[in-house]
Design a protein around this motif. Structure first.
Motif, mmCIF file in Angstrom:
data_model
loop_
_atom_site.group_PDB
_atom_site.id
_atom_site.type_symbol
_atom_site.label_atom_id
_atom_site.label_comp_id
_atom_site.label_asym_id
_atom_site.label_seq_id
_atom_site.Cartn_x
_atom_site.Cartn_y
_atom_site.Cartn_z
ATOM 1 N N ASP A 46 -5.072 7.291 8.496
ATOM 2 C CA ASP A 46 -5.509 7.245 10.083
ATOM 3 C C ASP A 46 -5.923 8.637 10.392
ATOM 4 O OD1 ASP A 46 -3.185 9.384 10.372
ATOM 5 O OD2 ASP A 46 -1.939 7.480 10.786
ATOM 6 N N ALA A 47 -6.197 9.030 11.697
ATOM 7 C CA ALA A 47 -6.928 10.270 12.085
ATOM 8 C C ALA A 47 -6.055 11.462 12.049
ATOM 9 C CB ALA A 47 -7.259 10.007 13.609
ATOM 10 N N ASN A 48 -4.578 11.092 11.928
ATOM 11 C CA ASN A 48 -3.604 12.286 12.013
ATOM 12 C C ASN A 48 -3.085 12.724 10.596
ATOM 13 O OD1 ASN A 48 -3.585 12.116 14.739
ATOM 14 N ND2 ASN A 48 -2.029 10.441 14.596
ATOM 15 N N GLY A 49 -3.994 12.011 9.470
ATOM 16 C CA GLY A 49 -3.549 12.166 8.242
ATOM 17 C C GLY A 49 -2.482 11.327 7.542
ATOM 18 N N GLY A 50 -1.945 10.354 8.484
ATOM 19 C CA GLY A 50 -1.206 9.410 7.901
ATOM 20 C C GLY A 50 -1.924 8.594 6.992
ATOM 21 N N THR A 51 -1.209 8.165 5.854
ATOM 22 C CA THR A 51 -1.765 7.247 4.787
ATOM 23 C C THR A 51 -0.800 6.288 4.455
ATOM 24 O OG1 THR A 51 -2.860 9.483 3.935
ATOM 25 C CG2 THR A 51 -2.931 7.592 2.313
ATOM 26 N N ARG A 52 -1.315 5.179 4.225
ATOM 27 C CA ARG A 52 -0.735 3.910 3.537
ATOM 28 C C ARG A 52 -1.718 3.483 2.571
ATOM 29 N NH1 ARG A 52 -0.671 0.032 8.346
ATOM 30 N NH2 ARG A 52 -2.742 1.043 8.799
ATOM 31 N N TYR A 53 -0.928 2.593 1.469
ATOM 32 C CA TYR A 53 -1.416 1.711 0.568
ATOM 33 C C TYR A 53 -1.398 0.033 0.979
ATOM 34 C CZ TYR A 53 -2.879 5.874 -1.936
ATOM 35 O OH TYR A 53 -3.397 7.093 -2.452
ATOM 36 N N VAL A 54 -2.542 -0.490 0.708
ATOM 37 C CA VAL A 54 -2.365 -1.942 0.580
ATOM 38 C C VAL A 54 -2.722 -2.545 -0.612
ATOM 39 C CG1 VAL A 54 -2.933 -4.062 2.151
ATOM 40 C CG2 VAL A 54 -2.923 -1.910 3.024
ATOM 41 N N LYS A 55 -2.085 -3.291 -1.549
ATOM 42 C CA LYS A 55 -2.371 -4.032 -2.319
ATOM 43 C C LYS A 55 -2.594 -5.414 -1.909
ATOM 44 C CE LYS A 55 0.619 -4.487 -5.844
ATOM 45 N NZ LYS A 55 1.183 -3.941 -7.172
ATOM 46 N N TRP A 56 -3.585 -5.908 -2.294
ATOM 47 C CA TRP A 56 -4.133 -7.328 -1.772
ATOM 48 C C TRP A 56 -4.270 -8.159 -2.831
ATOM 49 C CZ3 TRP A 56 -8.311 -10.533 -2.351
ATOM 50 C CH2 TRP A 56 -8.402 -11.734 -1.509
ATOM 51 N N VAL A 57 -3.873 -9.429 -2.812
ATOM 52 C CA VAL A 57 -4.000 -10.485 -3.919
ATOM 53 C C VAL A 57 -4.576 -12.026 -3.311
ATOM 54 C CG1 VAL A 57 -2.755 -9.485 -5.823
ATOM 55 C CG2 VAL A 57 -1.727 -11.148 -4.354
ATOM 56 N N ALA A 58 -5.553 -12.326 -3.819
ATOM 57 C CA ALA A 58 -6.056 -13.619 -3.548
ATOM 58 C C ALA A 58 -4.649 -14.719 -3.716
ATOM 59 C CB ALA A 58 -7.254 -14.223 -4.183
ATOM 60 N N ALA A 59 -5.073 -15.676 -2.709
ATOM 61 C CA ALA A 59 -4.019 -16.859 -2.798
ATOM 62 C C ALA A 59 -3.988 -17.525 -4.236
ATOM 63 C CB ALA A 59 -4.210 -17.844 -1.634
ATOM 64 N N THR A 99 2.660 0.087 1.664
ATOM 65 C CA THR A 99 3.404 1.129 1.259
ATOM 66 C C THR A 99 3.183 2.409 2.044
ATOM 67 O OG1 THR A 99 2.621 1.389 -0.896
ATOM 68 C CG2 THR A 99 4.558 -0.159 -0.611
ATOM 69 N N ALA A 100 3.985 3.044 2.416
ATOM 70 C CA ALA A 100 3.669 4.764 2.726
ATOM 71 C C ALA A 100 3.166 5.160 1.231
ATOM 72 C CB ALA A 100 4.761 5.241 3.409
ATOM 73 N N ALA A 101 2.213 6.185 1.558
ATOM 74 C CA ALA A 101 1.713 6.911 0.726
ATOM 75 C C ALA A 101 2.777 7.825 -0.152
ATOM 76 C CB ALA A 101 0.426 7.878 0.657
#
Ligand SMILES: Nc1ncnc2c1ncn2[C@@H]1O[C@H](COP(=O)(O)OP(=O)(O)O)[C@@H](O)[C@H]1O
Ligand SMILES: [Mg+2]
Length: 249
Positions: A46-59, A99-101
């Motif tokens: 995000d613009a404030n330096g907040g970082t998340r990770y998203v793991k995505w898997v197909a159905a 998850t949070a980075a």
């Protein structure tokens, strides 16, 4: 022995699944990883330096249990350096884990593939820390041989033979390969990701694979660095058993 990389940092453009774009809600989205089952991980900033990770898997992707991973992250996060604030969801297209980075970069980031000795030492020390820190008695998850062989045919069991006696029962990472260890820029261990298989097992179930993965990611000659940094002498019988189990399970 060498093998092709089963998973890697995406080299070209990656289509962002709708659910990930929605979660990002305007954050900058960067693809960081594609696993051997086609699952994708994105970094959201995000613009404030907040970082998340998203793991995505197909159905319908087999063998990936994101709710189970979220539960294990919450459990292990009481003691260990693992991603915080796990949240998961799913729709008709797939499932995701946010998850949070954690600080640090993966041991297969170009910075660390250029300095394998440092990375391999951090992998060994990080694993030792995890095994020494997580309380076996309180762990509700099992990663023992029987559980891992559930659903496998008799031929696999025959090939493996009887498991060696347990050396030391610990809470294992469950996928202690190099990409799942993060290092600080000074080369020290920073944390672990990818804990969907975390559970109680002999420590060699992790050690054998952690050391093996240095061959896949860095080339030969760094497995001894992992054992040294962990503080254990290589145990050829258990290493061979747990590597074969890794391939068969
Ligand atoms: N919370 C996090 N903090 C920092 N890096 C992360 C985080 N989650 C994932 N990563 C990065 O994304 C990569 C892929 O995530 P991972 O959970 O290991 O997916 P896979 O199951 O596909 O291997 C990791 O190797 C790591 O580099
Ligand atoms: Mg991983």
């Amino acid at each position: 022995m060498s093998r092709p990389p089963l998973a890697s940092i995406p080299a070209g453009p990656v289509a962002v699944p709708g659910a990930v774009a929605e979660l990002a809600a305007g954050d900058t989205v960067t693809p960081v990883w594609r696993n051997q089952l086609g699952g994708l991980t994105f970094r959201l900033e995000d613009a404030n330096g907040g970082t998340r990770y998203v793991k995505w898997v197909a159905a319908g992707t087999p063998e990936i249990n994101l709710p189970g991973e979220a539960e294990r992250l919450k459990w292990a996060g009481r003691w260990a350096a693992v991603p915080r604030a796990p949240a998961w969801g799913s729709n008709a297209d797939g499932a995701w884990l946010v998850t949070a980075a954690l600080p640090g970069r993966s041991a297969v980031d170009p910075r660390w593939t250029a300095d394998p000795a440092t990375a391999a030492a951090a992998i060994g020390r990080g694993l030792r820390l995890l095994h020494d820190t997580l309380p076996v008695q309180e762990c509700p998850y099992d990663w023992g041989v029987e559980r891992r062989l559930r659903g496998r045919d008799e031929a696999a069991r025959q090939r493996l033979g009887e498991p060696p006696a347990v050396d030391r029962l610990v809470v294992c990472h469950g996928d202690a390969c190099a990409p799942n260890t993060l290092l600080h820029d000074d080369g020290t261990f920073a944390g672990h990701v990818d804990l969907g298989s975390l559970g109680v097992a002999d420590r060699w179930a992790d050690l054998a694979v952690a050391a093996w993965s240095t061959e896949w990611n860095y080339g030969p000659g760094y497995d001894g660095v992992v054992y040294d940094a962990y503080g254990v002498a290589p145990d050829p019988e258990r290493i061979a058993y747990y590597r074969l189990l890794w391939d068969l399970a």
